[in-house]
Design a protein around this motif. Structure first.
Motif, PDB file in Angstrom:
ATOM      1  N   UNK A  59      -2.041 -13.824  -3.038  1.00 21.09           N
ATOM      2  CA  UNK A  59      -2.067 -12.360  -2.961  1.00 21.09           C
ATOM      3  C   UNK A  59      -2.780 -11.896  -1.702  1.00 21.09           C
ATOM      4  N   UNK A  60      -3.831 -12.600  -1.292  1.00 24.73           N
ATOM      5  CA  UNK A  60      -4.639 -12.175  -0.156  1.00 24.73           C
ATOM      6  C   UNK A  60      -4.254 -12.855   1.151  1.00 24.73           C
ATOM      7  N   UNK A  61      -3.146 -13.584   1.149  1.00 26.87           N
ATOM      8  CA  UNK A  61      -2.709 -14.267   2.370  1.00 26.87           C
ATOM      9  C   UNK A  61      -2.349 -13.259   3.461  1.00 26.87           C
ATOM     10  N   UNK A  62      -2.340 -13.729   4.697  1.00 25.73           N
ATOM     11  CA  UNK A  62      -1.987 -12.901   5.866  1.00 25.73           C
ATOM     12  C   UNK A  62      -2.864 -11.659   5.967  1.00 25.73           C
ATOM     13  N   UNK A  63      -4.163 -11.857   5.762  1.00 24.51           N
ATOM     14  CA  UNK A  63      -5.078 -10.733   5.891  1.00 24.51           C
ATOM     15  C   UNK A  63      -4.895  -9.659   4.846  1.00 24.51           C
ATOM     16  N   UNK A  64      -4.371 -10.034   3.688  1.00 22.44           N
ATOM     17  CA  UNK A  64      -4.195  -9.063   2.606  1.00 22.44           C
ATOM     18  C   UNK A  64      -2.996  -8.162   2.777  1.00 22.44           C
ATOM     19  N   UNK A  65      -2.019  -8.583   3.589  1.00 24.15           N
ATOM     20  CA  UNK A  65      -0.853  -7.725   3.856  1.00 24.15           C
ATOM     21  C   UNK A  65      -0.088  -7.411   2.569  1.00 24.15           C
ATOM     22  N   UNK A  66       0.134  -8.420   1.744  1.00 23.76           N
ATOM     23  CA  UNK A  66       0.879  -8.202   0.505  1.00 23.76           C
ATOM     24  C   UNK A  66       0.089  -7.322  -0.461  1.00 23.76           C
ATOM     25  N   UNK A  67      -1.202  -7.520  -0.528  1.00 26.69           N
ATOM     26  CA  UNK A  67      -2.028  -6.722  -1.424  1.00 26.69           C
ATOM     27  C   UNK A  67      -2.003  -5.254  -1.016  1.00 26.69           C
ATOM     28  N   UNK A  68      -2.096  -4.974   0.272  1.00 27.94           N
ATOM     29  CA  UNK A  68      -2.055  -3.585   0.732  1.00 27.94           C
ATOM     30  C   UNK A  68      -0.671  -2.982   0.536  1.00 27.94           C
ATOM     31  N   UNK A  69       0.363  -3.799   0.701  1.00 30.77           N
ATOM     32  CA  UNK A  69       1.712  -3.287   0.444  1.00 30.77           C
ATOM     33  C   UNK A  69       1.863  -2.872  -1.021  1.00 30.77           C
ATOM     34  N   UNK A  70       1.305  -3.674  -1.928  1.00 30.00           N
ATOM     35  CA  UNK A  70       1.365  -3.335  -3.346  1.00 30.00           C
ATOM     36  C   UNK A  70       0.551  -2.069  -3.632  1.00 30.00           C
ATOM     37  N   UNK A  71      -0.615  -1.935  -2.969  1.00 30.73           N
ATOM     38  CA  UNK A  71      -1.445  -0.746  -3.172  1.00 30.73           C
ATOM     39  C   UNK A  71      -0.720   0.506  -2.683  1.00 30.73           C
ATOM     40  N   UNK A  72      -0.069   0.409  -1.525  1.00 28.09           N
ATOM     41  CA  UNK A  72       0.665   1.556  -0.975  1.00 28.09           C
ATOM     42  C   UNK A  72       1.816   1.953  -1.885  1.00 28.09           C
ATOM     43  N   UNK A  73       2.593   0.986  -2.323  1.00 26.72           N
ATOM     44  CA  UNK A  73       3.770   1.284  -3.138  1.00 26.72           C
ATOM     45  C   UNK A  73       3.386   1.787  -4.537  1.00 26.72           C
TER      46      UNK A  73
ATOM     47  N   UNK B 138       2.422   3.953   5.636  1.00 27.02           N
ATOM     48  CA  UNK B 138       2.466   2.537   5.248  1.00 27.02           C
ATOM     49  C   UNK B 138       1.453   1.718   6.043  1.00 27.02           C
ATOM     50  N   UNK B 139       0.872   0.705   5.428  1.00 23.56           N
ATOM     51  CA  UNK B 139      -0.143  -0.113   6.127  1.00 23.56           C
ATOM     52  C   UNK B 139       0.501  -1.058   7.139  1.00 23.56           C
ATOM     53  N   UNK B 140       0.507  -0.686   8.411  1.00 24.30           N
ATOM     54  CA  UNK B 140       1.028  -1.548   9.464  1.00 24.30           C
ATOM     55  C   UNK B 140       0.083  -2.709   9.723  1.00 24.30           C
ATOM     56  N   UNK B 141      -1.188  -2.416   9.768  1.00 27.16           N
ATOM     57  CA  UNK B 141      -2.218  -3.430   9.904  1.00 27.16           C
ATOM     58  C   UNK B 141      -3.450  -2.925   9.160  1.00 27.16           C
ATOM     59  N   UNK B 142      -4.231  -3.849   8.685  1.00 27.49           N
ATOM     60  CA  UNK B 142      -5.399  -3.461   7.900  1.00 27.49           C
ATOM     61  C   UNK B 142      -6.660  -3.962   8.567  1.00 27.49           C
ATOM     62  N   UNK B 143      -7.702  -3.209   8.346  1.00 25.99           N
ATOM     63  CA  UNK B 143      -9.024  -3.652   8.760  1.00 25.99           C
ATOM     64  C   UNK B 143      -9.649  -4.403   7.593  1.00 25.99           C
ATOM     65  N   UNK B 144     -10.043  -5.651   7.830  1.00 29.55           N
ATOM     66  CA  UNK B 144     -10.692  -6.466   6.798  1.00 29.55           C
ATOM     67  C   UNK B 144     -12.074  -6.823   7.324  1.00 29.55           C
ATOM     68  N   UNK B 145     -13.080  -5.984   7.057  1.00 23.47           N
ATOM     69  CA  UNK B 145     -14.404  -6.209   7.645  1.00 23.47           C
ATOM     70  C   UNK B 145     -15.080  -7.449   7.096  1.00 23.47           C
TER      71      UNK B 145
END
Length: 408
Positions: A116-130, A138-145
């Protein structure tokens, strides 16, 4: 869910870890739990309750949710507040718990969270957006501090700073295993949710990643309810962080629940409304007696170390009042011990909270039977009157059945 650090490279399939993730670093009673003049005394007293050299066990969100569901149980409050390992205590008492996650379930959960958190959480943020915020960009890129810091206090401060910076920056931000603090019964606990998502509008959402499946669009209601109660604890802790910011960001009262879809390892998400669980948890946690007050009321020398003889350990546990109910069997390691003692004492709480509420001031089975047979109790008491009416109906039914049997 077990802890995850880092993510796979873009396009790669994450591999399960061969060893479990470290346990979440949720720690009870940090420095600052009590005023300066009483802090050392409080620490010393709680350390005495655990036993010499016994480290404190973390008080996590799952334990807090269970504690909030039964706020009248002083036994659990003092054991959790003092950091006593209740599973080891139950084993020493001869009533070991029978619930918990298997090694296979932990490994499977770790692998799913990694995916779920692979690729810097891209899939997780996509699920959150949808699922939660389709109207946002839409989350093009995310900040993961990076939330790394020294000790739980440092990680809590680093998380608060990251949340503030995310609100100021706008856009999507994913906090992977942030550290939050929540004071319970006068003792702060450090909590570590799976993730927190900061939306472009500055609002915050708790994310729970679970390994139980969603089959044909629905999941086990009991497991979803447990996840909602756990997320409610995180929401309360986030609200305390938000209250210190000006203006205070909105903490969303819908959590993002991510689970495997059907029998695959592909993630699917749903928004779960946790307003009811949040309100109930907040109300119950405020009802808890302060841990230090319970400790001060105990006899001198009480200790819950599993190394003690069983008789001495049993006496120590019985020195603290419990509020057993059948629901404890799914949430507390000491439930089997408390159930046995409750049955031995003839307590009606062993029959369930609803039965106990219906019986009013009648607290034992002996009192109930005596009231039903007319041997004790106030006839004007509604509970006593109902019992006697029920006993009369039962006697009438048995007499009728006896007459019918004799006629045959």
């Amino acid at each position: 869910m077990s802890e995850f650090h880092g993510s796979a490279q873009r396009g790669s399939v994450p591999q399960p870890r061969q060893t479990p993730f470290p346990a979440k670093r949720e720690t009870a009673l940090p420095v600052g739990a009590f005023p300066a003049r009483t802090k050392s005394r409080a620490w010393g007293r709680l350390a005495e309750l655990r036993g010499p050299g016994v480290p404190a066990k973390a008080l996590d969100a799952r334990a807090l949710a269970a504690l909030a569901a039964n706020p009248g149980c002083r036994r659990r409050a003092i054991l959790d507040g003092a950091g006593v390992d209740k599973a080891a205590l139950a084993n020493a008492l001869g009533a070991p718990p029978v619930f918990g996650q298997s090694q296979f379930a932990l490994t499977r959960g770790n692998a799913f969270e990694a995916r779920v958190k692979a690729d810097g959480g891209a899939e997780l943020l996509r699920l959150a957006h949808r699922t939660l915020d389709p109207g946002a960009e839409p989350p093009q890129r995310a900040c993961v501090p990076d939330l790394t810091a020294q000790g739980p206090d440092g990680r809590t401060a680093r998380t608060a700073l990251a949340l503030r910076e995310a609100v100021q920056a706008g856009g999507w931000t994913l906090l992977d295993h942030p550290m939050l603090a929540l004071e319970v019964a006068g003792s702060p606990a450090f909590l570590e949710p799976d993730a927190v998502v900061v939306h472009p509008d500055g609002s915050w959402t708790v994310v729970e990643i679970k390994s139980f499946p969603v089959l044909d669009g629905s999941a086990d209601p009991a497991k979803v309810g447990a996840a909602a109660r756990q997320a409610a604890v995180y929401v309360l802790a986030l609200e305390e962080v938000a209250a210190r910011l000006d203006p205070a960001p909105r903490v969303r009262h819908r959590m993002l629940l991510v689970c495997p879809k059907d029998f695959s390892n592909l993630p699917t998400a749903s928004a779960v409304d946790i307003r009811r669980q949040r309100a109930a948890t907040a109300r119950q946690l405020t009802r808890l007696t302060r841990v230090q007050d319970i400790a001060d009321a105990l006899p001198e020398g009480v200790c819950f170390s599993p190394e003690l003889p069983r008789e001495e350990l049993t006496a120590a546990v019985e020195a603290v009042p419990a509020a057993y109910a059948p629901e404890c069997l799914a949430a507390c390691e000491l439930a089997f011990h408390c159930r046995a003692r409750s049955r031995a004492q003839g307590s009606v709480t062993a029959l369930g909270r609803s039965v106990r509420a219906e019986l009013g001031g009648l607290s034992t089975v002996e009192e109930v039977l005596a009231a039903a047979h007319g041997e004790a109790g106030d006839p004007d008491d509604p509970a006593v009157a109902a019992l006697r009416r029920a006993a009369a109906l039962r006697a009438e039914a048995l007499a009728l059945a006896g007459r019918e049997a004799a006629c045959r």
